[in-house]
Scaffold this motif. Structure first.
Motif, PDB file in Angstrom:
ATOM      1  N   HIS A  72       0.823  -1.207   0.000  1.00  0.00           N
ATOM      2  CA  HIS A  72       0.000   0.000   0.000  1.00  0.00           C
ATOM      3  C   HIS A  72       0.858   1.260   0.000  1.00  0.00           C
ATOM      4  O   HIS A  72       0.444   2.293  -0.551  1.00  0.00           O
ATOM      5  CB  HIS A  72      -0.957  -0.023   1.187  1.00  0.00           C
ATOM      6  N   LEU A  73       2.041   1.195   0.590  1.00  0.00           N
ATOM      7  CA  LEU A  73       2.954   2.326   0.476  1.00  0.00           C
ATOM      8  C   LEU A  73       3.395   2.519  -0.971  1.00  0.00           C
ATOM      9  O   LEU A  73       3.516   3.654  -1.457  1.00  0.00           O
ATOM     10  CB  LEU A  73       4.173   2.112   1.380  1.00  0.00           C
ATOM     11  N   CYS A  74       3.611   1.414  -1.675  1.00  0.00           N
ATOM     12  CA  CYS A  74       3.944   1.510  -3.094  1.00  0.00           C
ATOM     13  C   CYS A  74       2.788   2.122  -3.879  1.00  0.00           C
ATOM     14  O   CYS A  74       2.993   2.992  -4.744  1.00  0.00           O
ATOM     15  CB  CYS A  74       4.293   0.135  -3.645  1.00  0.00           C
ATOM     16  N   ALA A  75       1.563   1.670  -3.582  1.00  0.00           N
ATOM     17  CA  ALA A  75       0.400   2.210  -4.281  1.00  0.00           C
ATOM     18  C   ALA A  75       0.220   3.691  -3.989  1.00  0.00           C
ATOM     19  O   ALA A  75      -0.083   4.490  -4.879  1.00  0.00           O
ATOM     20  CB  ALA A  75      -0.857   1.432  -3.885  1.00  0.00           C
ATOM     21  N   ALA A  76       0.427   4.070  -2.721  1.00  0.00           N
ATOM     22  CA  ALA A  76       0.300   5.482  -2.357  1.00  0.00           C
ATOM     23  C   ALA A  76       1.354   6.323  -3.063  1.00  0.00           C
ATOM     24  O   ALA A  76       1.074   7.444  -3.529  1.00  0.00           O
ATOM     25  CB  ALA A  76       0.418   5.642  -0.847  1.00  0.00           C
ATOM     26  N   ALA A  77       2.572   5.799  -3.180  1.00  0.00           N
ATOM     27  CA  ALA A  77       3.638   6.539  -3.859  1.00  0.00           C
ATOM     28  C   ALA A  77       3.343   6.711  -5.339  1.00  0.00           C
ATOM     29  O   ALA A  77       3.718   7.733  -5.940  1.00  0.00           O
ATOM     30  CB  ALA A  77       4.972   5.822  -3.662  1.00  0.00           C
ATOM     31  N   GLN A  78       2.681   5.736  -5.954  1.00  0.00           N
ATOM     32  CA  GLN A  78       2.310   5.897  -7.354  1.00  0.00           C
ATOM     33  C   GLN A  78       1.198   6.933  -7.521  1.00  0.00           C
ATOM     34  O   GLN A  78       1.176   7.689  -8.486  1.00  0.00           O
ATOM     35  CB  GLN A  78       1.869   4.557  -7.945  1.00  0.00           C
ATOM     36  N   GLU A  79       0.276   6.976  -6.543  1.00  0.00           N
ATOM     37  CA  GLU A  79      -0.817   7.952  -6.614  1.00  0.00           C
ATOM     38  C   GLU A  79      -0.306   9.380  -6.450  1.00  0.00           C
ATOM     39  O   GLU A  79      -0.773  10.301  -7.133  1.00  0.00           O
ATOM     40  CB  GLU A  79      -1.855   7.621  -5.538  1.00  0.00           C
ATOM     41  N   ALA A  80       0.654   9.570  -5.573  1.00  0.00           N
ATOM     42  CA  ALA A  80       1.303  10.862  -5.356  1.00  0.00           C
ATOM     43  C   ALA A  80       2.549  10.593  -4.531  1.00  0.00           C
ATOM     44  O   ALA A  80       2.478   9.834  -3.558  1.00  0.00           O
ATOM     45  CB  ALA A  80       0.381  11.832  -4.624  1.00  0.00           C
ATOM     46  N   PRO A  81       3.685  11.166  -4.894  1.00  0.00           N
ATOM     47  CA  PRO A  81       4.920  10.862  -4.155  1.00  0.00           C
ATOM     48  C   PRO A  81       4.739  11.018  -2.649  1.00  0.00           C
ATOM     49  O   PRO A  81       4.109  11.960  -2.170  1.00  0.00           O
ATOM     50  CB  PRO A  81       5.909  11.894  -4.709  1.00  0.00           C
ATOM     51  N   LEU A  82       5.280  10.063  -1.915  1.00  0.00           N
ATOM     52  CA  LEU A  82       5.157  10.084  -0.460  1.00  0.00           C
ATOM     53  C   LEU A  82       6.121  11.095   0.133  1.00  0.00           C
ATOM     54  O   LEU A  82       7.321  11.101  -0.181  1.00  0.00           O
ATOM     55  CB  LEU A  82       5.453   8.699   0.118  1.00  0.00           C
ATOM     56  N   ARG A  83       5.609  11.955   0.991  1.00  0.00           N
ATOM     57  CA  ARG A  83       6.446  12.925   1.703  1.00  0.00           C
ATOM     58  C   ARG A  83       6.591  12.469   3.153  1.00  0.00           C
ATOM     59  O   ARG A  83       5.809  11.666   3.663  1.00  0.00           O
ATOM     60  CB  ARG A  83       5.807  14.314   1.673  1.00  0.00           C
ATOM     61  N   SER A  84       7.563  13.042   3.821  1.00  0.00           N
ATOM     62  CA  SER A  84       7.785  12.683   5.223  1.00  0.00           C
ATOM     63  C   SER A  84       6.559  12.951   6.073  1.00  0.00           C
ATOM     64  O   SER A  84       6.238  12.185   6.992  1.00  0.00           O
ATOM     65  CB  SER A  84       8.989  13.449   5.772  1.00  0.00           C
ATOM     66  N   GLU A  85       5.853  14.037   5.760  1.00  0.00           N
ATOM     67  CA  GLU A  85       4.672  14.373   6.543  1.00  0.00           C
ATOM     68  C   GLU A  85       3.506  13.418   6.301  1.00  0.00           C
ATOM     69  O   GLU A  85       2.528  13.432   7.049  1.00  0.00           O
ATOM     70  CB  GLU A  85       4.228  15.810   6.246  1.00  0.00           C
ATOM     71  N   ASP A  86       3.604  12.570   5.265  1.00  0.00           N
ATOM     72  CA  ASP A  86       2.535  11.609   4.988  1.00  0.00           C
ATOM     73  C   ASP A  86       2.635  10.349   5.837  1.00  0.00           C
ATOM     74  O   ASP A  86       1.667   9.594   5.964  1.00  0.00           O
ATOM     75  CB  ASP A  86       2.559  11.178   3.507  1.00  0.00           C
ATOM     76  N   LEU A  87       3.822  10.090   6.387  1.00  0.00           N
ATOM     77  CA  LEU A  87       4.079   8.772   6.975  1.00  0.00           C
ATOM     78  C   LEU A  87       3.184   8.475   8.165  1.00  0.00           C
ATOM     79  O   LEU A  87       2.764   7.326   8.378  1.00  0.00           O
ATOM     80  CB  LEU A  87       5.551   8.648   7.369  1.00  0.00           C
ATOM     81  N   ALA A  88       2.863   9.478   8.971  1.00  0.00           N
ATOM     82  CA  ALA A  88       2.056   9.249  10.170  1.00  0.00           C
ATOM     83  C   ALA A  88       0.671   8.726   9.835  1.00  0.00           C
ATOM     84  O   ALA A  88       0.045   8.051  10.665  1.00  0.00           O
ATOM     85  CB  ALA A  88       1.946  10.546  10.975  1.00  0.00           C
ATOM     86  N   ALA A  89       0.181   9.013   8.616  1.00  0.00           N
ATOM     87  CA  ALA A  89      -1.140   8.532   8.230  1.00  0.00           C
ATOM     88  C   ALA A  89      -1.171   7.012   8.127  1.00  0.00           C
ATOM     89  O   ALA A  89      -2.238   6.400   8.249  1.00  0.00           O
ATOM     90  CB  ALA A  89      -1.559   9.154   6.901  1.00  0.00           C
ATOM     91  N   PHE A  90      -0.008   6.383   7.918  1.00  0.00           N
ATOM     92  CA  PHE A  90       0.049   4.934   7.722  1.00  0.00           C
ATOM     93  C   PHE A  90       0.529   4.189   8.966  1.00  0.00           C
ATOM     94  O   PHE A  90       0.752   2.988   8.917  1.00  0.00           O
ATOM     95  CB  PHE A  90       0.952   4.613   6.537  1.00  0.00           C
ATOM     96  N   GLY A  91       0.695   4.892  10.086  1.00  0.00           N
ATOM     97  CA  GLY A  91       1.113   4.244  11.322  1.00  0.00           C
ATOM     98  C   GLY A  91       2.256   4.991  11.976  1.00  0.00           C
ATOM     99  O   GLY A  91       2.489   6.171  11.707  1.00  0.00           O
ATOM    100  N   ASP A  92       2.969   4.294  12.833  1.00  0.00           N
ATOM    101  CA  ASP A  92       4.110   4.889  13.503  1.00  0.00           C
ATOM    102  C   ASP A  92       5.150   5.297  12.459  1.00  0.00           C
ATOM    103  O   ASP A  92       5.612   4.449  11.674  1.00  0.00           O
ATOM    104  CB  ASP A  92       4.724   3.886  14.472  1.00  0.00           C
ATOM    105  N   PRO A  93       5.519   6.586  12.389  1.00  0.00           N
ATOM    106  CA  PRO A  93       6.433   7.043  11.331  1.00  0.00           C
ATOM    107  C   PRO A  93       7.745   6.273  11.269  1.00  0.00           C
ATOM    108  O   PRO A  93       8.261   6.007  10.178  1.00  0.00           O
ATOM    109  CB  PRO A  93       6.654   8.525  11.664  1.00  0.00           C
ATOM    110  N   ALA A  94       8.301   5.917  12.433  1.00  0.00           N
ATOM    111  CA  ALA A  94       9.559   5.173  12.434  1.00  0.00           C
ATOM    112  C   ALA A  94       9.369   3.794  11.799  1.00  0.00           C
ATOM    113  O   ALA A  94      10.216   3.326  11.018  1.00  0.00           O
ATOM    114  CB  ALA A  94      10.081   5.034  13.860  1.00  0.00           C
ATOM    115  N   HIS A  95       8.244   3.139  12.117  1.00  0.00           N
ATOM    116  CA  HIS A  95       7.952   1.825  11.534  1.00  0.00           C
ATOM    117  C   HIS A  95       7.753   1.950  10.024  1.00  0.00           C
ATOM    118  O   HIS A  95       8.282   1.144   9.237  1.00  0.00           O
ATOM    119  CB  HIS A  95       6.707   1.255  12.204  1.00  0.00           C
ATOM    120  N   VAL A  96       7.012   2.960   9.601  1.00  0.00           N
ATOM    121  CA  VAL A  96       6.746   3.163   8.173  1.00  0.00           C
ATOM    122  C   VAL A  96       8.042   3.475   7.439  1.00  0.00           C
ATOM    123  O   VAL A  96       8.305   2.950   6.344  1.00  0.00           O
ATOM    124  CB  VAL A  96       5.715   4.292   7.977  1.00  0.00           C
ATOM    125  N   ARG A  97       8.882   4.318   8.040  1.00  0.00           N
ATOM    126  CA  ARG A  97      10.148   4.671   7.389  1.00  0.00           C
ATOM    127  C   ARG A  97      11.041   3.432   7.233  1.00  0.00           C
ATOM    128  O   ARG A  97      11.724   3.274   6.209  1.00  0.00           O
ATOM    129  CB  ARG A  97      10.862   5.743   8.196  1.00  0.00           C
TER     130      ARG A  97
END
Length: 865
Positions: free
Chosen positions: A518-543
């Motif tokens: 889903h991170l790949c799909a989100a990046a294709q829909e619009a490039p993922l920015r650092s401020e987007d990461l919290a929407a998908f869970g713990d930012p450290a885990h997502v990173r």
């Protein structure tokens, strides 16, 4: 003192007392008086007038409260009973907002501020049938209101290109499903910019359906949706999660939509009227003859699922496994691809009549009395069998016999809509169905519900029971036990049915196997920015997951964010429902008429060459199954026999070294690792679960005499997944006083209990897991218990079990030992989805087995000898 039922249909079931001994327990759920509220001041008068013309003079208090919360922009979890009018709570604010915006634009056409995007609503349901039902209800409401300025439409994979263009350009309310959102709308969000700019409300109906891996996938689809809406419109939409039966509705809704629990308000006090509902537990009678009973060692995983494209994985529980093996037209025990050994044991001491035959009798009697009833079965063929047997019983009353039908996945959509409408109007008196009618399709006025076999969860039980007595009338529900230890326990221990709490809706959005695609799909829909990461869970885990995706070449990291740079769509990396494969079309020879569909996973066992296919009581023989063309050609024939297919199953460990198990990596990137607890070996790694339909029997109906066995040459089906296992040498079993005869039951019982306890540690659902136990596995050379992720490629649950192996097995051992039952029950070693009907099971030997394994735990200090 419990209330005694006086429901008139109870006497029909009891046959004036002739069947009284079959009712093992009953409970009368009290009636509920309606509590009304005034229409909110903000509600559009035209919409209110439409509701009044449809008979809703005033809303119930829970409807008014929820509607007001939604109108205020509060995320709302609405959890009230089946038939409590939940839809009014979200349609009233949604339609009122559209009407208000349309009126503003009409009154002030020259004001540029009136050119703001019209508010839109997105309605998501787990099935196409439910979306179609909601569209019909909306159209009736708008017709009653006499308004034409609200544009509503369904849009899914069946929608034509021209209709889809109209929906994108004009619709105010779009009714669809998570699959369409994932595969079409979000990847093409620029085409849907009008809808997204104005998106004010997102309605998630039947919220309890989103559980397990399916729920985790949908949770990220919703996060991707919110992210795009914020980019287009500047603010997130208001979510409404509606569910009739769920535990902790606010917490579950918050996890689903990706917000804090405090940001969701739960409305749970049901103010709708309800008549008394009589619920009876029913055990079919003993019979004089006996039939061989199956013995095996597998708990069912994904390969045996009787899927329907119209019903999600996280929601197919009553259509998965364990069809009555001896009912007319149902599959036998050997059909289960998860059972690799089918044998016979001594005849049951007191065999009982099948639940399928018993429910057919009860359905016929209810229809003869003029009652309108639903009969839920555990398989598609079981639904056909119940309907046909009920019609046969009513041959002396042809008018009633003609008003009995079957309903299941695989029927054409127009046929299902006709059946639903016929049941609503009373043209049909009885409908035998799979769990396809468990969800919220609006069918009111039913007198009785029959449930043939435990549907797997209490949530499913009460969803099905909720169909009886809707619209404030008294209702009757009968749960009819199969000849199975689990069902027998339930009908003889009514507290396990009536007093136990509902199961939690469990899923884990942080599961990296779900999150990564889903991170790949989100990046294709619009490039993922650092401020987007919290929407998908713990930012450290997502990173951390993003770093892995970059290292593997799935994403590219730039100073401005993470980018998808491949030509193929990223949405193809995941399958929300885990079904896979193209459904097989069932086509009549000569006419070319399409009778229905069978999902790809079930086709080999259901529509192989020579198979008998039943459709609304008419029998057909499959003349040719073309797997390449996804077509089964059938000819109509009058037959006195049915067919039962047989499958074999095996589990192979990938990358296993017989001489020296060691850590290595397979070509999919999954590690194969082992560790030793003295003589006990633990393993984690990739496995292949292979199933193949190898033959079928023709059995005469109704005496089930075998007329012949035919061999089949069909391809193997392999699920590549990840499993955790532990292996025990023979001398450890003997030291634990477990004989060769007891070993299969001990391993099988331990396997069931371990699967039942793993969701406490892995944040998964029991239905996300499969298991196999064997006294001698060819790879390990020892008695072995496997628990595997029931999804291609794995989902992370087995890894969690391996990491917490000692904690997991100790909790499993304690749960079995602490259970007060004598020989095993659903609370400890029986499974609602066992592929071998919970046999053999040896509770006491399982405790000794687990004690022996845990005695070698290196993390425990053992006293000196």
């Amino acid at each position: 003192m419990p209330e005694v039922s006086t429901h008139p249909l109870l006497d029909v079931l009891l046959a004036g007392g002739a069947r009284a001994e079959r009712m093992t327990a009953s409970r009368v759920l009290p009636a509920r008086t309606a509590r009304h509220a005034d229409w909110p001041d903000w509600a559009d008068a035209t919409v209110v007038q439409g509701y009044r013309k449809l008979g809703v003079e005033r809303p119930w208090t829970h409807q008014a409260l929820a509607a007001d919360l939604v109108h205020q922009g509060r995320h709302t979890a609405l959890a009230t009973s089946t038939g409590s009018g939940k839809s009014l709570a979200f349609w009233l604010p949604a339609l009122s907002d559209v009407r208000t915006a349309a009126a503003s634009a009409t009154l002030d056409p020259g004001n540029i501020s009136s050119a703001r995007a019209r508010p839109t609503t997105l309605y998501l349901s787990p099935t196409k049938a439910l979306a179609a039902d909601q569209l019909s209800a909306l159209e009736r409401l708008l017709d009653a209101a006499g308004t034409r300025d609200v544009r509503v439409a369904t849009c899914d994979g069946d929608t034509s290109r021209e209709q889809r263009t109209w929906v994108r350009d004009h619709a105010d309310v779009v009714l669809t499903n998570p699959d369409f959102l994932h595969y079409s709308l979000l990847p093409n969000h620029r085409r849907w910019s009008r809808l997204l700019k104005g998106l004010r409300y997102v309605v998630i109906d039947e919220g309890h359906a989103y559980r397990g891996v399916f729920g985790a996938h949908v949770s990220h689809v919703l996060r991707r949706l919110t992210r795009l809406v914020e980019r287009y419109g500047g603010s997130a939409p208001t979510f409404v999660v509606a569910s009739a039966t769920t535990a902790e509705p606010a917490a579950g809704a918050a996890r689903l939509i990706g917000v804090a629990p405090d940001d969701v308000t739960a409305v749970t006090q049901d103010a709708s009227p309800s008549g008394r509902r009589t619920v009876v537990l029913w055990q079919p009678p003993e019979i004089a003859s006996w039939r061989p009973a199956p013995v095996g060692d597998a708990e069912v995983g994904p390969l045996s699922r009787d899927r329907s494209s119209d019903v999600p994985i996280s929601m197919q529980r009553a259509d998965l496994t364990e069809p009555d093996p001896w009912a007319v037209g149902s599959q036998g025990p050997a059909d289960d691809p998860e059972v690799d050994a089918v044998a016979t044991e001594a005849p049951p001491e007191h065999p009982r009549r099948s639940a399928t035959a018993e429910v057919a009798d009860l359905l016929a009697d209810l229809a003869a009395s003029g009652a309108r009833s639903l009969a839920f079965t555990r398989s598609r063929r079981g639904a056909e069998s119940v309907a046909q047997q009920a019609r046969d019983h009513l041959r002396h009353a042809p008018d009633a016999a003609g008003r009995i039908a079957a309903y299941r996945g695989g029927y054409l959509p127009e046929e299902r809509r006709e059946l639903e409408q016929a049941l609503r109007t009373g043209d049909l008196l009885g409908l035998a169905t799979t769990n396809a009618l468990e969800l919220g399709v609006d069918i009111s006025g039913l007198d009785a519900v029959l449930i043939a076999g435990w549907p797997g969860t209490r949530m499913s039980l009460w969803q099905q029971a909720g169909r009886a007595g809707r619209a404030g009338a008294d209702g009757l529900v009968a749960f009819v036990a199969r000849e199975d230890p689990l069902d027998t326990y339930l009908v003889t221990h009514p507290e396990a049915v009536f007093d136990a709490p509902l199961e939690a809706t469990v899923f884990d959005p942080a599961n990296p196997h779900v999150l990564a695609p889903h991170l790949c799909a989100a990046a294709q829909e619009a490039p993922l920015r650092s401020e987007d990461l919290a929407a998908f869970g713990d930012p450290a885990h997502v990173r951390g997951i993003l770093d892995v995706l970059v290292a593997r070449g799935a994403l590219r990291r730039r100073s401005s964010g993470w980018y998808w740079t491949h030509h193929q769509p990223a949405t193809g990396l995941t399958d929300l429902r885990g079904a896979g494969g193209t459904p097989v079309r069932v086509v009549e020879h000569g006419t070319g008429r399409m009778l229905g569909t069978v999902d790809a996973a079930s086709a080999d066992g259901q529509v192989h060459d020579g198979a008998v296919y039943v459709h609304q009581g008419t029998t057909y023989v499959v003349t040719h199954l073309d797997l390449a063309d996804h077509t089964a050609v059938v000819q109509r024939r009058r037959l006195d026999y049915g067919t039962w297919s047989r499958s074999v199953m095996s589990v192979a460990i990938e990358g296993w070294d017989d001489d020296e198990p060691r850590a290595e990596v397979d070509d999919t990137g999954h590690d194969l690792v082992t560790r030793q607890w003295g003589p006990v070996t633990w393993g984690l790694g990739p496995v292949e679960v292979t199933s193949q339909v190898v033959s079928y029997q023709r059995r005469r109906i109704p005496d089930m005499q075998v007329l012949g066995t035919e061999q089949l040459e069909l391809p193997e089906h392999t699920l590549g997944t990840v499993a955790v296992w532990w292996s025990v040498p023979e001398f450890v079993l003997r030291a634990a006083d477990i004989s060769a005869e007891q070993a299969p039951g001990a391993l099988h019982a331990a396997e069931h209990a371990a699967i039942g306890l793993l969701p406490l540690l892995a944040t998964c659902d029991r239905w996300d897991l499969g298991g196999v136990s064997t006294e001698l596995h060819p790879d390990t050379g020892e008695a072995t218990v496997f628990v595997y992720d029931a999804y291609p490629g794995g989902a992370g649950f087995a890894e969690r079990a391996y990491d917490l192996g000692a904690t997991w097995l100790r909790a499993t051992r304690d749960a079995i030992a602490a259970c007060p039952c004598a020989d095993g029950c659903p609370a400890c070693v029986q499974s609602p989805k066992c592929g071998s009907y919970n046999a053999p099971l040896d509770k006491d030997a399982a405790v000794r087995l687990l004690d022996a394994v845990l005695a070698h735990d290196p993390g425990v200090t053992h006293p000196a000898a």
